[in-house]
Design a protein around this motif. Structure first.
Motif, PDB file in Angstrom:
ATOM      1  N   ILE A  35       0.842  -1.202   0.000  1.00 56.98           N
ATOM      2  CA  ILE A  35       0.000   0.000   0.000  1.00 56.98           C
ATOM      3  C   ILE A  35       0.875   1.249   0.000  1.00 56.98           C
ATOM      4  O   ILE A  35       0.596   2.217  -0.717  1.00 56.98           O
ATOM      5  CB  ILE A  35      -0.967  -0.015   1.206  1.00 56.98           C
ATOM      6  CG1 ILE A  35      -2.034  -1.082   0.989  1.00 56.98           C
ATOM      7  CG2 ILE A  35      -1.606   1.346   1.417  1.00 56.98           C
ATOM      8  CD1 ILE A  35      -2.901  -1.326   2.190  1.00 56.98           C
ATOM      9  N   TYR A  36       1.949   1.220   0.779  1.00 53.20           N
ATOM     10  CA  TYR A  36       2.870   2.354   0.808  1.00 53.20           C
ATOM     11  C   TYR A  36       3.467   2.612  -0.579  1.00 53.20           C
ATOM     12  O   TYR A  36       3.477   3.745  -1.062  1.00 53.20           O
ATOM     13  CB  TYR A  36       3.983   2.078   1.827  1.00 53.20           C
ATOM     14  CG  TYR A  36       5.112   3.074   1.784  1.00 53.20           C
ATOM     15  CD1 TYR A  36       4.961   4.335   2.351  1.00 53.20           C
ATOM     16  CD2 TYR A  36       6.326   2.762   1.181  1.00 53.20           C
ATOM     17  CE1 TYR A  36       5.980   5.254   2.317  1.00 53.20           C
ATOM     18  CE2 TYR A  36       7.357   3.681   1.142  1.00 53.20           C
ATOM     19  CZ  TYR A  36       7.184   4.916   1.708  1.00 53.20           C
ATOM     20  OH  TYR A  36       8.198   5.823   1.667  1.00 53.20           O
ATOM     21  N   TYR A  37       3.959   1.566  -1.240  1.00 55.33           N
ATOM     22  CA  TYR A  37       4.553   1.747  -2.565  1.00 55.33           C
ATOM     23  C   TYR A  37       3.507   2.117  -3.608  1.00 55.33           C
ATOM     24  O   TYR A  37       3.819   2.820  -4.572  1.00 55.33           O
ATOM     25  CB  TYR A  37       5.311   0.487  -2.994  1.00 55.33           C
ATOM     26  CG  TYR A  37       6.667   0.400  -2.347  1.00 55.33           C
ATOM     27  CD1 TYR A  37       7.696   1.222  -2.771  1.00 55.33           C
ATOM     28  CD2 TYR A  37       6.905  -0.471  -1.296  1.00 55.33           C
ATOM     29  CE1 TYR A  37       8.940   1.168  -2.170  1.00 55.33           C
ATOM     30  CE2 TYR A  37       8.140  -0.534  -0.691  1.00 55.33           C
ATOM     31  CZ  TYR A  37       9.164   0.291  -1.136  1.00 55.33           C
ATOM     32  OH  TYR A  37      10.380   0.251  -0.530  1.00 55.33           O
ATOM     33  N   ARG A  38       2.289   1.654  -3.437  1.00 55.76           N
ATOM     34  CA  ARG A  38       1.221   2.010  -4.373  1.00 55.76           C
ATOM     35  C   ARG A  38       0.881   3.493  -4.266  1.00 55.76           C
ATOM     36  O   ARG A  38       0.703   4.163  -5.278  1.00 55.76           O
ATOM     37  CB  ARG A  38      -0.016   1.155  -4.064  1.00 55.76           C
ATOM     38  CG  ARG A  38      -1.209   1.463  -4.880  1.00 55.76           C
ATOM     39  CD  ARG A  38      -1.085   0.913  -6.262  1.00 55.76           C
ATOM     40  NE  ARG A  38      -2.313   1.193  -6.993  1.00 55.76           N
ATOM     41  CZ  ARG A  38      -2.357   1.360  -8.274  1.00 55.76           C
ATOM     42  NH1 ARG A  38      -1.276   1.240  -8.994  1.00 55.76           N
ATOM     43  NH2 ARG A  38      -3.492   1.623  -8.870  1.00 55.76           N
ATOM     44  N   VAL A  39       0.815   4.002  -3.032  1.00 60.81           N
ATOM     45  CA  VAL A  39       0.430   5.401  -2.828  1.00 60.81           C
ATOM     46  C   VAL A  39       1.590   6.352  -3.113  1.00 60.81           C
ATOM     47  O   VAL A  39       1.437   7.333  -3.838  1.00 60.81           O
ATOM     48  CB  VAL A  39      -0.100   5.599  -1.383  1.00 60.81           C
ATOM     49  CG1 VAL A  39      -0.286   7.061  -1.069  1.00 60.81           C
ATOM     50  CG2 VAL A  39      -1.387   4.831  -1.192  1.00 60.81           C
ATOM     51  N   ILE A  40       2.761   6.064  -2.556  1.00 57.10           N
ATOM     52  CA  ILE A  40       3.889   6.989  -2.672  1.00 57.10           C
ATOM     53  C   ILE A  40       4.528   6.949  -4.058  1.00 57.10           C
ATOM     54  O   ILE A  40       4.782   7.988  -4.665  1.00 57.10           O
ATOM     55  CB  ILE A  40       4.951   6.682  -1.585  1.00 57.10           C
ATOM     56  CG1 ILE A  40       4.339   6.828  -0.196  1.00 57.10           C
ATOM     57  CG2 ILE A  40       6.174   7.562  -1.740  1.00 57.10           C
ATOM     58  CD1 ILE A  40       3.840   8.209   0.147  1.00 57.10           C
ATOM     59  N   TYR A  41       4.783   5.757  -4.575  1.00 60.52           N
ATOM     60  CA  TYR A  41       5.506   5.625  -5.840  1.00 60.52           C
ATOM     61  C   TYR A  41       4.598   5.303  -7.024  1.00 60.52           C
ATOM     62  O   TYR A  41       5.097   5.112  -8.137  1.00 60.52           O
ATOM     63  CB  TYR A  41       6.588   4.543  -5.723  1.00 60.52           C
ATOM     64  CG  TYR A  41       7.633   4.889  -4.706  1.00 60.52           C
ATOM     65  CD1 TYR A  41       8.507   5.951  -4.912  1.00 60.52           C
ATOM     66  CD2 TYR A  41       7.744   4.168  -3.526  1.00 60.52           C
ATOM     67  CE1 TYR A  41       9.461   6.278  -3.981  1.00 60.52           C
ATOM     68  CE2 TYR A  41       8.703   4.482  -2.589  1.00 60.52           C
ATOM     69  CZ  TYR A  41       9.557   5.544  -2.819  1.00 60.52           C
ATOM     70  OH  TYR A  41      10.508   5.857  -1.886  1.00 60.52           O
ATOM     71  N   ASP A  42       3.297   5.239  -6.817  1.00 58.49           N
ATOM     72  CA  ASP A  42       2.319   4.964  -7.865  1.00 58.49           C
ATOM     73  C   ASP A  42       2.672   3.702  -8.645  1.00 58.49           C
ATOM     74  O   ASP A  42       2.743   3.691  -9.873  1.00 58.49           O
ATOM     75  CB  ASP A  42       2.205   6.169  -8.806  1.00 58.49           C
ATOM     76  CG  ASP A  42       0.927   6.104  -9.628  1.00 58.49           C
ATOM     77  OD1 ASP A  42      -0.060   5.531  -9.130  1.00 58.49           O
ATOM     78  OD2 ASP A  42       0.917   6.625 -10.757  1.00 58.49           O
ATOM     79  N   CYS A  48       2.932  -4.265  -7.919  1.00 56.60           N
ATOM     80  CA  CYS A  48       2.576  -4.592  -6.530  1.00 56.60           C
ATOM     81  C   CYS A  48       2.595  -6.098  -6.307  1.00 56.60           C
ATOM     82  O   CYS A  48       3.083  -6.568  -5.271  1.00 56.60           O
ATOM     83  CB  CYS A  48       1.191  -4.042  -6.204  1.00 56.60           C
ATOM     84  SG  CYS A  48       1.126  -2.266  -6.003  1.00 56.60           S
TER      85      CYS A  48
END
Length: 84
Positions: A35-42, A48
């Motif tokens: 979720i962090y990589y999805r939100v921050i790094y799109d 994912c």
């Protein structure tokens, strides 16, 4: 990299001191990292999925490596002493 390091350290500690029954702890940890990589790094959905698989596999290998460093059981020591 921090997520991978965290999974490896946690996997090694769980493998060394605990049983496989606590391996479910990695699921929410990996979910939070994705979720962090999805939100921050799109990150895309495929990215994912790949990242989550790599994190789980790395944690599992670290768990197995930690399990190799467990001490022997008392039964093993006793049986060796009796045969000598």
């Amino acid at each position: 990299m921090k997520g991978m390091f965290l999974n490896i350290v946690l996997g090694g500690l769980l493998g060394r001191f605990y049983s496989i029954r606590l391996f479910w702890l990695f699921v929410p940890l990996v979910a939070a990292e994705i979720i962090y990589y999805r939100v921050i790094y799109d990150l895309s959905a495929a990215g994912c999925l790949r990242r989550g698989l790599v994190l789980i596999v790395a944690a599992e290998f670290a768990f197995l490596l930690g399990a190799l460093f467990r001490p022997f059981n008392e039964t093993t020591r006793r049986s060796r002493g009796r045969s000598a």
